[in-house]
Design an enzyme around this catalytic site. Structure first.
Site, PDB file in Angstrom:
ATOM      1  N   ASP A 140      11.372  -4.835   5.476  1.00 28.26           N
ATOM      2  CA  ASP A 140      10.244  -4.007   5.903  1.00 28.26           C
ATOM      3  C   ASP A 140       9.290  -3.826   4.607  1.00 28.26           C
ATOM      4  OD1 ASP A 140       8.608  -2.295   7.572  1.00 28.26           O
ATOM      5  OD2 ASP A 140       9.688  -0.478   6.887  1.00 28.26           O
ATOM      6  N   TYR A 142       5.197  -2.714   3.037  1.00 28.19           N
ATOM      7  CA  TYR A 142       4.551  -1.613   3.015  1.00 28.19           C
ATOM      8  C   TYR A 142       3.244  -2.098   2.323  1.00 28.19           C
ATOM      9  CZ  TYR A 142       4.072   3.156   0.369  1.00 28.19           C
ATOM     10  OH  TYR A 142       3.920   4.335   0.081  1.00 28.19           O
ATOM     11  N   HIS A 147      -1.997   3.570   4.309  1.00 28.69           N
ATOM     12  CA  HIS A 147      -0.996   4.276   4.595  1.00 28.69           C
ATOM     13  C   HIS A 147      -0.206   4.676   3.255  1.00 28.69           C
ATOM     14  CE1 HIS A 147       3.177   5.454   5.824  1.00 28.69           C
ATOM     15  NE2 HIS A 147       3.758   4.416   5.066  1.00 28.69           N
ATOM     16  N   ARG A 156       3.539  12.079  -4.368  1.00 28.78           N
ATOM     17  CA  ARG A 156       3.464  12.282  -5.629  1.00 28.78           C
ATOM     18  C   ARG A 156       1.726  12.739  -6.086  1.00 28.78           C
ATOM     19  NH1 ARG A 156       5.311   7.217  -4.363  1.00 28.78           N
ATOM     20  NH2 ARG A 156       3.124   6.339  -4.653  1.00 28.78           N
ATOM     21  N   GLU A 213       7.202   5.326  12.620  1.00 30.68           N
ATOM     22  CA  GLU A 213       6.260   4.334  11.758  1.00 30.68           C
ATOM     23  C   GLU A 213       5.623   3.325  12.748  1.00 30.68           C
ATOM     24  OE1 GLU A 213       7.345   4.999   7.340  1.00 30.68           O
ATOM     25  OE2 GLU A 213       8.142   3.145   7.886  1.00 30.68           O
ATOM     26  N   GLU A 215       4.539  -0.123  13.445  1.00 38.96           N
ATOM     27  CA  GLU A 215       4.488  -1.391  12.858  1.00 38.96           C
ATOM     28  C   GLU A 215       4.585  -2.550  13.559  1.00 38.96           C
ATOM     29  OE1 GLU A 215       7.196  -1.807   9.436  1.00 38.96           O
ATOM     30  OE2 GLU A 215       7.496   0.549   9.237  1.00 38.96           O
ATOM     31  N   ASP A 247       9.969   1.928  12.858  1.00 36.39           N
ATOM     32  CA  ASP A 247      10.660   2.009  11.778  1.00 36.39           C
ATOM     33  C   ASP A 247      11.044   3.668  11.606  1.00 36.39           C
ATOM     34  OD1 ASP A 247      12.661   1.085   9.916  1.00 36.39           O
ATOM     35  OD2 ASP A 247      10.905   1.468   8.152  1.00 36.39           O
ATOM     36  N   ARG A 251      12.213  11.881   6.748  1.00 39.15           N
ATOM     37  CA  ARG A 251      11.356  12.074   5.736  1.00 39.15           C
ATOM     38  C   ARG A 251      11.976  13.014   4.719  1.00 39.15           C
ATOM     39  NH1 ARG A 251       8.073   7.797   5.894  1.00 39.15           N
ATOM     40  NH2 ARG A 251       6.936   7.771   7.729  1.00 39.15           N
ATOM     41  N   GLN A 254      14.695  10.943   3.028  1.00 31.62           N
ATOM     42  CA  GLN A 254      13.960   9.778   2.180  1.00 31.62           C
ATOM     43  C   GLN A 254      13.355  10.448   1.090  1.00 31.62           C
ATOM     44  OE1 GLN A 254      10.555   8.375   4.302  1.00 31.62           O
ATOM     45  NE2 GLN A 254       9.871   6.873   2.696  1.00 31.62           N
ATOM     46  N   LYS A 267      16.063   5.552   6.485  1.00 33.02           N
ATOM     47  CA  LYS A 267      15.516   4.613   7.488  1.00 33.02           C
ATOM     48  C   LYS A 267      16.564   3.682   8.181  1.00 33.02           C
ATOM     49  CE  LYS A 267      10.978   4.146   5.235  1.00 33.02           C
ATOM     50  NZ  LYS A 267      10.112   4.280   6.252  1.00 33.02           N
ATOM     51  N   THR A 271      16.014   1.091  13.821  1.00 35.11           N
ATOM     52  CA  THR A 271      14.847   0.281  13.854  1.00 35.11           C
ATOM     53  C   THR A 271      14.604  -0.251  15.207  1.00 35.11           C
ATOM     54  OG1 THR A 271      14.955  -0.207  11.385  1.00 35.11           O
ATOM     55  CG2 THR A 271      13.257  -1.326  13.122  1.00 35.11           C
ATOM     56  N   THR A 360       4.181   0.548   7.797  1.00 35.98           N
ATOM     57  CA  THR A 360       3.441   1.575   8.771  1.00 35.98           C
ATOM     58  C   THR A 360       1.839   1.129   8.752  1.00 35.98           C
ATOM     59  OG1 THR A 360       4.913   3.245   8.227  1.00 35.98           O
ATOM     60  CG2 THR A 360       2.467   4.031   9.010  1.00 35.98           C
ATOM     61  N   GLU A 374       1.672  11.264   7.955  1.00 35.93           N
ATOM     62  CA  GLU A 374       0.104  11.381   7.667  1.00 35.93           C
ATOM     63  C   GLU A 374      -0.781  12.203   8.624  1.00 35.93           C
ATOM     64  OE1 GLU A 374      -1.158   6.857   6.337  1.00 35.93           O
ATOM     65  OE2 GLU A 374       0.846   6.989   7.776  1.00 35.93           O
TER      66      GLU A 374
END
Length: 429
Positions: A140, A142, A147, A156, A213, A215, A247, A251, A254, A267, A271, A360, A374
């Site tokens: 997978d 990113y 996203h 962060r 997610e 995808e 996916d 959270r 994660q 995750k 899937t 995503t 999000e």
């Protein structure tokens, strides 16, 4: 092209599409008359054999039983099309893919072939769709800048949202191929460690922040030799087609586990993929230039001149029937060709049945975000549904559905089908 199959030309599965899947019937005649007399929409329904898995292609509201059709036509690809999964066909390579697709399109547009093909049509709403291929490896990526930026700001808040390497390489992680399942497979709420920011120690239990997610996935057909990288220009020599991917992500699990090695139990529990694999050849009119990249990628990641692999795919996410987002795939920073090139640049080999997903898909607007993380901005801004309830993350009983479309020739739309799943409560530990 005009098909004699009732309703096919006005559907999302016209003859210009012809996605492949694996299906089975009840095996008890419940799908309609076994003698091939008129079925739903005026089409005949094929014999309901023993309920074993069969390869099919979608056309309008029907599935063509390709193994039975190829046997009746004495087509040389009959051994590939009579298998229980798509893997043998995937491994056969682009020349055979084009030959089979051309043969099938010819039969479905030739009125003289109708009597021979009609007995092998099965009403699509009467079959059970199965996982279409045996998944070898699952990776997978990113690859959406929007996203990655959103997640960086949420996870962060006091740092740069994008990691320093993000615009230099397609970031990805190896997932768990054994938990890839076809659409409608139950989504059992995962359990694991999670740590509340106000607590000094973690706890164990069901995820409280279960997410989706949106995808797009890419299915590898032709394997590659170990230690020999696959270049960006060789993408279509190895990749058979496209599916939709959800996916599912816990959270809270994660966010506690992802430092320093990235996604793991948050995750790996499930899937989901759509049952129909749309051949790359059907997406010729969906190809677009990717967004500008700055800085310019290193040479092995540069787009092949005149051969871009950006794709104009429209996606839609619905929760309990309410559309909450419409992410645009054409905004993805890294293309699938670049993802494949990076995946193999260290000499890692491809295997038939490898699946790699885009990561995503999110666009620049709030209504184009491809996850509840999000859309609700980490739970601070609930998403409202048509029934008057709101969600920050998924509740037990919720059903998430991803659908997608791509442009075809002459302004038509081609459907990529859907991937859906309903959340069930966590099971005892």
């Amino acid at each position: 092209m005009v098909s004699w199959v009732p309703g096919a030309d006005a559907s999302l599965f016209p003859v210009e599409n012809l996605p492949y899947g694996v299906f089975r019937t009840a095996g008890d005649g419940a799908n309609g008359p076994a003698d091939g007399s008129a079925g739903p929409g005026g089409g005949a329904v094929g014999d309901a054999r023993d309920g074993s898995p069969r390869i099919g292609a979608a056309i309008g509201d029907f599935v063509v039983d390709l193994g039975a059709l190829a046997a009746g036509q004495r087509h040389p690809a009959e051994p590939l099309l009579s298998a229980a999964t798509l893997n043998d066909l995937l491994a056969a390579g682009p020349a055979r893919w084009r030959e089979v697709r051309g043969w099938l399109a010819g039969l479905l547009t030739d009125p003289a072939a109708e009597n021979a093909v009609r007995p092998h049509l099965v009403a699509r709403d009467t079959v059970e769709m199965l996982l279409p291929f045996d998944v070898a490896d699952y990776v997978d990526f990113y690859s959406s800048e929007h996203h990655a930026t959103n997640v960086g700001r949420l996870f962060r808040p006091n740092s740069d949202p994008l990691p320093v390497n993000w615009k230099h390489l397609p970031i990805g992680y190896h997932g768990r191929s054994g938990t890839v399942a076809v659409s409608r497979h139950p989504v059992v709420r995962p359990q694991g460690q999670r740590k509340d920011p106000s607590s000094d120690t973690p706890t164990f239990g069901p995820s409280q922040r279960l997410d989706v997610e949106v995808e797009v996935g890419f299915v590898v057909g032709v394997p590659s030799e170990r230690s020999r990288p696959v270049g960006v220009a060789d993408f279509a020599d190895h990749v058979f087609g496209v599916c939709l991917v959800n996916d599912w992500s816990a959270r809270d699990l994660q966010s506690w586990e992802y430092v320093p090695l990235g996604p793991f139990l948050g995750k790996s529990f499930l899937t989901s993929v759509s049952p129909w694999i749309v051949p790359l050849d059907a997406l010729r009119h969906a190809r677009v230039d990717p967004p500008p990249r700055e800085p310019e990628p290193l040479p092995y990641l540069r787009d092949a001149p005149g051969d871009p692999w950006g794709l104009d795919i429209e996606l839609e996410l619905a929760i309990n029937g309410t559309v909450v987002s419409r992410p645009p795939f054409r905004s993805m920073y890294w293309t699938p060709a670049q993802q494949l090139a990076h995946l193999t640049c260290n000499g890692a080999s491809l295997r038939t049945g490898d699946l790699f997903a885009s990561g995503t898909v999110s666009g620049p607007e709030p209504g184009q975000r491809g996850s509840l993380l999000e859309l609700s901005w980490g739970g601070a801004d609930p998403v409202w549904l048509a029934d008057g309830t709101s969600r920050t993350f998924l509740a037990d009983g919720d059903e998430a559905t991803i659908r997608a479309w791509a442009p075809g020739p002459g302004g038509i739309r081609l459907g990529l089908g859907e991937v859906r799943g309903r959340v069930e409560p966590a099971r005892g530990h």
